[in-house]
Design a protein around this motif. Sequence first.
Motif, mmCIF file in Angstrom:
data_model
loop_
_atom_site.group_PDB
_atom_site.id
_atom_site.type_symbol
_atom_site.label_atom_id
_atom_site.label_comp_id
_atom_site.label_asym_id
_atom_site.label_seq_id
_atom_site.Cartn_x
_atom_site.Cartn_y
_atom_site.Cartn_z
ATOM 1 N N VAL A 193 0.886 -1.034 -0.057
ATOM 2 C CA VAL A 193 0.011 -0.116 0.055
ATOM 3 C C VAL A 193 0.928 1.442 -0.156
ATOM 4 N N ALA A 194 1.995 1.054 0.778
ATOM 5 C CA ALA A 194 2.547 2.409 0.767
ATOM 6 C C ALA A 194 3.454 2.499 -0.220
ATOM 7 N N GLY A 195 3.916 1.215 -0.967
ATOM 8 C CA GLY A 195 4.405 1.512 -2.274
ATOM 9 C C GLY A 195 3.551 2.000 -3.392
ATOM 10 N N MET A 196 2.354 1.791 -3.577
ATOM 11 C CA MET A 196 1.465 2.171 -4.267
ATOM 12 C C MET A 196 1.111 3.828 -4.101
ATOM 13 N N VAL A 197 1.325 4.296 -3.086
ATOM 14 C CA VAL A 197 1.027 5.470 -2.846
ATOM 15 C C VAL A 197 2.093 6.101 -3.245
ATOM 16 N N PHE A 198 3.369 5.694 -3.059
ATOM 17 C CA PHE A 198 4.688 6.401 -3.428
ATOM 18 C C PHE A 198 4.736 6.643 -5.143
ATOM 19 N N GLN A 199 4.156 5.346 -5.467
ATOM 20 C CA GLN A 199 4.147 5.249 -7.104
ATOM 21 C C GLN A 199 3.296 6.333 -7.583
ATOM 22 N N ALA A 200 2.124 6.474 -7.069
ATOM 23 C CA ALA A 200 1.094 7.561 -7.399
ATOM 24 C C ALA A 200 1.712 8.747 -7.465
ATOM 25 N N TRP A 201 2.587 9.112 -6.345
ATOM 26 C CA TRP A 201 3.414 10.316 -6.174
ATOM 27 C C TRP A 201 4.223 10.500 -7.405
ATOM 28 N N LEU A 202 5.071 9.272 -7.662
ATOM 29 C CA LEU A 202 5.976 9.310 -8.855
ATOM 30 C C LEU A 202 5.330 9.698 -10.121
ATOM 31 N N GLY A 203 4.275 9.166 -10.129
ATOM 32 C CA GLY A 203 3.309 9.231 -11.411
ATOM 33 C C GLY A 203 3.003 10.917 -11.560
ATOM 34 N N ALA A 204 2.570 11.804 -10.545
ATOM 35 C CA ALA A 204 2.626 13.042 -10.573
ATOM 36 C C ALA A 204 3.730 13.713 -10.929
ATOM 37 N N THR A 205 4.971 13.431 -10.395
ATOM 38 C CA THR A 205 6.388 13.943 -10.631
ATOM 39 C C THR A 205 6.807 13.725 -12.178
ATOM 40 N N VAL A 206 6.194 12.659 -12.534
ATOM 41 C CA VAL A 206 6.410 12.221 -14.031
ATOM 42 C C VAL A 206 5.832 13.356 -14.869
ATOM 43 N N VAL A 207 4.428 13.862 -14.676
ATOM 44 C CA VAL A 207 3.687 14.649 -15.310
ATOM 45 C C VAL A 207 4.168 16.108 -15.238
#
Length: 344
Positions: free
Chosen positions: A150-164
């Motif tokens: 779950v923590a990894g998915m939250v971090f991954q979502a944040w990474l997705g935002a930084t990519v955008v």
Amino acid sequence: MDITFRKIAKTSLVLVYLVIVAGAVVRMTGSGMGCPDWPKCFGYYIPPTEVTEIQWQPDRLFEKGQVIIYRESLQVSKKDFTTSNTFNSENWELYTKHDYAEFNPWHTWIEYINRLFGALAGLATLLLAIMSIKFWKKKKRIPILSWLVVAGMVFQAWLGATVVYSVLEPAKITVHMLMALVIVAILLYVIYLANEENKRIKYDKLVLNISIVAIVLTLIQIAMGTQVRQFIDEQIDIFGYNARDHWLRNPELLFYIHRSFSILVILVNVFLAYRITKLDLGHFKIYWVLFLLVVEIFTGIAMNYLDFPFASQPLHLVLASILFGVQFYILLDALMPRKDSKTS
């Protein structure tokens, strides 16, 4: 172990892989900036389908946070209001995360579907983590790893935002991809721990060590592949999507390293398969590894010599991520020390 829990874990894994597939399609179609903001898309939970929806118009109601393209820039509404006959800049503020201001409905919806799969995967992993609490007394690693997902998915979502926000910076795309594989690995470990079936796997130290090397090589190859993909994207921007015969006309050095490195990946995995088969160690998933490698070779050849046939790029990436998953599960099996069946 609880069958329902294992089904949820496997469903979560499938959804994470679907996110990887969707991400690959996003890259293939150049849809990475289809939604220029995050987590909404042009300020909407359900993205627009017509350009008129994101254009300023007189006598129109706008809600706070909605995004429009005005004079080649993104403008965000500061509050709920109805427009007058002229554009009033006091009601708007410039979107400052980046200056990308284009709208393509196909790109927007492809990126939106990618995010939708991500949200579904996030909900599935959250349910998995909640279900895992009941195993706390019996096997603490299961709930710990489940919540780590779950923590990894939250971090991954944040990474997705930084990519955008970075307008698809190559290094951030690579980290985003590798983080997806980390989540896959943790989920596979949870599934492995929840499976109490006796698989009759024999322990062999050399197989364990080679399995580790094989996974490391695959990760390096995937990381290089994402960078080569970025080079292809740049070539597309120069020559256009239809000029596929030009995309690899003057490839950079990393392309040759990536192509040659595949030989090492193949040799290591073939030797691993030989060792497993010779000693009859019971790692039957190694045949999946060999099959995936063969298909990977053909997709790579197709891209290089047949000018990138349709879907060859996302297929190449998705197969590589599946290959990693199978290799990781073999590694987990190889970690099972059974003293009565050691062969080295």
